[in-house]
Motif scaffolding. Sequence first.
Motif, PDB file in Angstrom:
ATOM      1  N   LEU A 153     -29.376 -60.718  46.417  1.00 43.25           N
ATOM      2  CA  LEU A 153     -28.912 -61.966  46.094  1.00 43.25           C
ATOM      3  C   LEU A 153     -28.909 -62.618  47.332  1.00 43.25           C
ATOM      4  O   LEU A 153     -28.491 -62.366  48.553  1.00 43.25           O
ATOM      5  CB  LEU A 153     -27.662 -61.589  45.757  1.00 43.25           C
ATOM      6  CG  LEU A 153     -26.598 -62.696  46.017  1.00 43.25           C
ATOM      7  CD1 LEU A 153     -26.808 -63.887  44.886  1.00 43.25           C
ATOM      8  CD2 LEU A 153     -25.010 -62.243  45.633  1.00 43.25           C
ATOM      9  N   ILE A 163     -27.392 -60.455  50.316  1.00 46.22           N
ATOM     10  CA  ILE A 163     -26.780 -59.212  49.797  1.00 46.22           C
ATOM     11  C   ILE A 163     -27.596 -58.151  48.874  1.00 46.22           C
ATOM     12  O   ILE A 163     -28.289 -58.751  48.036  1.00 46.22           O
ATOM     13  CB  ILE A 163     -25.372 -59.569  48.860  1.00 46.22           C
ATOM     14  CG1 ILE A 163     -24.445 -60.291  49.947  1.00 46.22           C
ATOM     15  CG2 ILE A 163     -24.823 -58.408  48.532  1.00 46.22           C
ATOM     16  CD1 ILE A 163     -24.107 -61.577  49.516  1.00 46.22           C
ATOM     17  N   LYS A 164     -27.931 -57.005  49.508  1.00 42.08           N
ATOM     18  CA  LYS A 164     -28.569 -56.153  48.499  1.00 42.08           C
ATOM     19  C   LYS A 164     -27.808 -55.627  47.486  1.00 42.08           C
ATOM     20  O   LYS A 164     -26.461 -55.244  47.755  1.00 42.08           O
ATOM     21  CB  LYS A 164     -28.971 -55.042  49.295  1.00 42.08           C
ATOM     22  CG  LYS A 164     -30.182 -54.938  50.238  1.00 42.08           C
ATOM     23  CD  LYS A 164     -30.988 -53.957  50.489  1.00 42.08           C
ATOM     24  CE  LYS A 164     -31.827 -53.374  49.294  1.00 42.08           C
ATOM     25  NZ  LYS A 164     -32.844 -52.118  49.819  1.00 42.08           N
ATOM     26  N   LEU A 165     -28.213 -55.718  46.373  1.00 40.29           N
ATOM     27  CA  LEU A 165     -27.530 -55.195  45.195  1.00 40.29           C
ATOM     28  C   LEU A 165     -28.139 -53.939  44.479  1.00 40.29           C
ATOM     29  O   LEU A 165     -29.247 -53.711  44.623  1.00 40.29           O
ATOM     30  CB  LEU A 165     -27.820 -56.310  43.845  1.00 40.29           C
ATOM     31  CG  LEU A 165     -27.072 -57.872  44.260  1.00 40.29           C
ATOM     32  CD1 LEU A 165     -27.507 -58.800  42.975  1.00 40.29           C
ATOM     33  CD2 LEU A 165     -25.592 -57.648  44.607  1.00 40.29           C
ATOM     34  N   ASN A 206     -23.839 -66.032  33.056  1.00 44.00           N
ATOM     35  CA  ASN A 206     -24.902 -64.754  33.078  1.00 44.00           C
ATOM     36  C   ASN A 206     -25.252 -64.638  34.176  1.00 44.00           C
ATOM     37  O   ASN A 206     -25.479 -63.236  34.055  1.00 44.00           O
ATOM     38  CB  ASN A 206     -26.145 -65.697  32.194  1.00 44.00           C
ATOM     39  CG  ASN A 206     -25.972 -65.989  30.787  1.00 44.00           C
ATOM     40  OD1 ASN A 206     -25.406 -64.955  30.019  1.00 44.00           O
ATOM     41  ND2 ASN A 206     -26.362 -66.634  30.096  1.00 44.00           N
ATOM     42  N   VAL A 207     -25.198 -65.254  35.112  1.00 40.52           N
ATOM     43  CA  VAL A 207     -25.547 -64.853  36.609  1.00 40.52           C
ATOM     44  C   VAL A 207     -24.387 -63.679  36.911  1.00 40.52           C
ATOM     45  O   VAL A 207     -24.704 -62.710  37.360  1.00 40.52           O
ATOM     46  CB  VAL A 207     -25.398 -66.068  37.601  1.00 40.52           C
ATOM     47  CG1 VAL A 207     -25.458 -65.357  39.131  1.00 40.52           C
ATOM     48  CG2 VAL A 207     -26.651 -66.710  37.595  1.00 40.52           C
ATOM     49  N   ALA A 208     -23.121 -64.010  36.730  1.00 38.25           N
ATOM     50  CA  ALA A 208     -22.039 -63.014  36.888  1.00 38.25           C
ATOM     51  C   ALA A 208     -22.460 -61.734  36.047  1.00 38.25           C
ATOM     52  O   ALA A 208     -22.105 -60.772  36.519  1.00 38.25           O
ATOM     53  CB  ALA A 208     -20.716 -63.770  36.860  1.00 38.25           C
ATOM     54  N   GLY A 209     -22.600 -62.057  34.696  1.00 39.20           N
ATOM     55  CA  GLY A 209     -22.898 -60.709  34.160  1.00 39.20           C
ATOM     56  C   GLY A 209     -24.091 -60.029  34.602  1.00 39.20           C
ATOM     57  O   GLY A 209     -24.105 -58.602  34.439  1.00 39.20           O
ATOM     58  N   VAL A 211     -25.092 -59.589  37.457  1.00 39.81           N
ATOM     59  CA  VAL A 211     -24.687 -58.973  38.829  1.00 39.81           C
ATOM     60  C   VAL A 211     -23.765 -57.775  38.365  1.00 39.81           C
ATOM     61  O   VAL A 211     -23.856 -57.108  39.023  1.00 39.81           O
ATOM     62  CB  VAL A 211     -24.193 -59.912  40.028  1.00 39.81           C
ATOM     63  CG1 VAL A 211     -23.341 -59.465  41.007  1.00 39.81           C
ATOM     64  CG2 VAL A 211     -25.146 -60.915  40.190  1.00 39.81           C
ATOM     65  N   SER A 212     -22.550 -58.105  37.571  1.00 45.89           N
ATOM     66  CA  SER A 212     -21.894 -56.918  37.000  1.00 45.89           C
ATOM     67  C   SER A 212     -22.924 -55.861  36.555  1.00 45.89           C
ATOM     68  O   SER A 212     -22.403 -54.783  36.654  1.00 45.89           O
ATOM     69  CB  SER A 212     -21.066 -57.500  35.989  1.00 45.89           C
ATOM     70  OG  SER A 212     -20.001 -58.411  36.637  1.00 45.89           O
ATOM     71  N   PHE A 215     -24.339 -53.698  39.019  1.00 49.96           N
ATOM     72  CA  PHE A 215     -23.353 -52.789  39.890  1.00 49.96           C
ATOM     73  C   PHE A 215     -22.976 -51.617  38.672  1.00 49.96           C
ATOM     74  O   PHE A 215     -22.649 -50.770  39.228  1.00 49.96           O
ATOM     75  CB  PHE A 215     -22.097 -53.503  40.030  1.00 49.96           C
ATOM     76  CG  PHE A 215     -22.443 -54.207  41.603  1.00 49.96           C
ATOM     77  CD1 PHE A 215     -22.097 -53.414  42.675  1.00 49.96           C
ATOM     78  CD2 PHE A 215     -22.845 -55.660  41.697  1.00 49.96           C
ATOM     79  CE1 PHE A 215     -22.005 -54.265  44.002  1.00 49.96           C
ATOM     80  CE2 PHE A 215     -22.802 -56.026  42.931  1.00 49.96           C
ATOM     81  CZ  PHE A 215     -22.715 -55.262  44.121  1.00 49.96           C
ATOM     82  N   MET A 216     -22.678 -51.979  37.522  1.00 46.86           N
ATOM     83  CA  MET A 216     -22.390 -51.120  36.716  1.00 46.86           C
ATOM     84  C   MET A 216     -23.443 -50.275  36.044  1.00 46.86           C
ATOM     85  O   MET A 216     -23.090 -49.251  35.267  1.00 46.86           O
ATOM     86  CB  MET A 216     -21.395 -51.737  35.270  1.00 46.86           C
ATOM     87  CG  MET A 216     -20.561 -52.615  35.580  1.00 46.86           C
ATOM     88  SD  MET A 216     -19.530 -53.819  34.493  1.00 46.86           S
ATOM     89  CE  MET A 216     -18.926 -52.870  33.379  1.00 46.86           C
ATOM     90  N   LEU A 221     -25.595 -54.865  29.121  1.00 43.22           N
ATOM     91  CA  LEU A 221     -25.046 -56.115  29.927  1.00 43.22           C
ATOM     92  C   LEU A 221     -26.151 -56.837  30.639  1.00 43.22           C
ATOM     93  O   LEU A 221     -26.188 -58.110  30.631  1.00 43.22           O
ATOM     94  CB  LEU A 221     -23.830 -55.714  30.938  1.00 43.22           C
ATOM     95  CG  LEU A 221     -23.133 -56.835  31.552  1.00 43.22           C
ATOM     96  CD1 LEU A 221     -22.705 -57.910  30.793  1.00 43.22           C
ATOM     97  CD2 LEU A 221     -22.060 -56.185  32.446  1.00 43.22           C
TER      98      LEU A 221
END
Lengths: 310, 310
Positions: A153, A163-165, A206-209, A211-212, A215-216, A221
């Motif tokens: 990101l 930021i590494k995701l 959608n960007v937030a989705g 990224v979530s 992580f999840m 999603l």
Amino acid sequence: MKSVQVFAPATVANVVCGYDILGFAVDAPGDEVTMRLTSTPGIRISKITGDDGRLPLDPAKNTVSASVQHYLNALGQPSLGIDIELHKKMPIGSGLGSSSASTVAGLFAINTLLDNPLTTMDLVPFAMKGEELACGHGHADNVAPALLGGFVLIRSYEPLDIIKLPFPEDMCVAIVYPEVDVPTRDARQIIRSKVQLKDAVTQWGNVAGLVSGLFMKDYALIGRSMVDVLVEPARSILIPDFYQLRELALAQGGIGFGISGSGPSVFALTKDPETAKRITNTLQQHLQKIGIRSLSFVSSVNQQGPVVIG
Amino acid sequence: MKSVQVFAPATVANVVCGYDILGFAVDAPGDEVTMRLTSTPGIRISKITGDDGRLPLDPAKNTVSASVQHYLNALGQPSLGIDIELHKKMPIGSGLGSSSASTVAGLFAINTLLDNPLTTMDLVPFAMKGEELACGHGHADNVAPALLGGFVLIRSYEPLDIIKLPFPEDMCVAIVYPEVDVPTRDARQIIRSKVQLKDAVTQWGNVAGLVSGLFMKDYALIGRSMVDVLVEPARSILIPDFYQLRELALAQGGIGFGISGSGPSVFALTKDPETAKRITNTLQQHLQKIGIRSLSFVSSVNQQGPVVIG
């Protein structure tokens, strides 16, 4: 004299909804740079292969040498003698971060030869200088994942904040490059400079989705977040049968589908290599039917960025 | 007859960069609803306290009764006899999701009285109906966190897709409500309907950074992502000395600072209640100096949404 051979990976920028802020690296394809310290001052490009003669040998115009020169200037060694061989192992202008892969391989090579005075993260701004030369815009959504590996990101450009995701370890990528010409400069120009706030809200949802979902490690999603209401509608017109390709990829089990960077390559995320292979086969068959030649790649997501291979 | 008393929390919508898609709940303040099944068909609001007579007792106009009626219609029990007492324990029109807290308390109460035929997540659309009545726009960034607790992402409105996000357990919130009038309807109207794509990119970079920071429990990343280049510049003009308040809050150790929902309340995230208390003291002193009365709240982030308290 000391020499090193480096591989750097191709990258998928934007990841559908994350225009200019998201990207990830793949294990294949990628480019290779062989770099040698020499006693003759200055940078010289002695050989480029795999580019059909399209890339400049002039060190001031080639993105690899130009970004290495920026690096050397910053380190106070502007006249260091360097010989570069660039081996393109991926198509140019395909939307897979071809110039980034070369630039990153070059910067990683010089940093290795000088015993890593800078961290890999520190190399990002130098690679962005190369991007500016290659496509008129110093974006980081190809060079950052090419350098760092994985999903990346770019939260902010000023100041640069990368930021590494995380991502699901088994994630695979199907890439198909329809051999039509979409220069990045043109692809950027067809995007409108003003957008509806309500569409922007949809996009950052959608960007937030996405990224979530990363992580999840939630494939469903991730998939339903891979929707782009702002950029894809404009760019997709440059790609033959884009929406049919999308439908085919999703029907074959793709998690999500979209344009890689500014195209014309398209990609699908999948849970396994078999699904990715099925998707590339299906899409290539469709493109062949409508008379478009294509290349395809099936790869896992790259974990580590550039590597010394010799 | 069967009765229940429910508390539902106040909420901070938007969380600076996440306009219309992010929100979180706080432990205090909040509203209380006492609900009783009666033998007389239909919904009746027998009492409202703490509203200075501002809220309608007419069941068709009150958001609590109206959303409960929607719920009963959907369950095929439109004429169920219900008596509602609403106890407002937070300021109305403060930007803290006052109508949402009441609506959510009401829906949670009726669902409890009927032995939970619907899940809490299922209640969100009914609460959104209440929001539509209260402020002309059926958004979910207050009602979803009020119902679910914690930080909530509304990835998409059509179809509704709500994701609970993690957050650092010790996170606290400082809230200051300057007693000036900013109706939500007006606050929405001053926002431009078209925005620059480059600003939208900045915004979704920050949204992605904030979401990443919440997953990584990285306070520094959360803080530097709490930047809003699109909505705050317009809305902040309705809040006295907004930028001075921001500076003071950050100087006192706030992680990030911004407008709660459509304002006029402002909030800061902190790592502990002492810092939050210091911030509310400093901001209230400043507001007092410029002749603005204010209320303040220090709270942890609410984990569980509405609760039965009697």
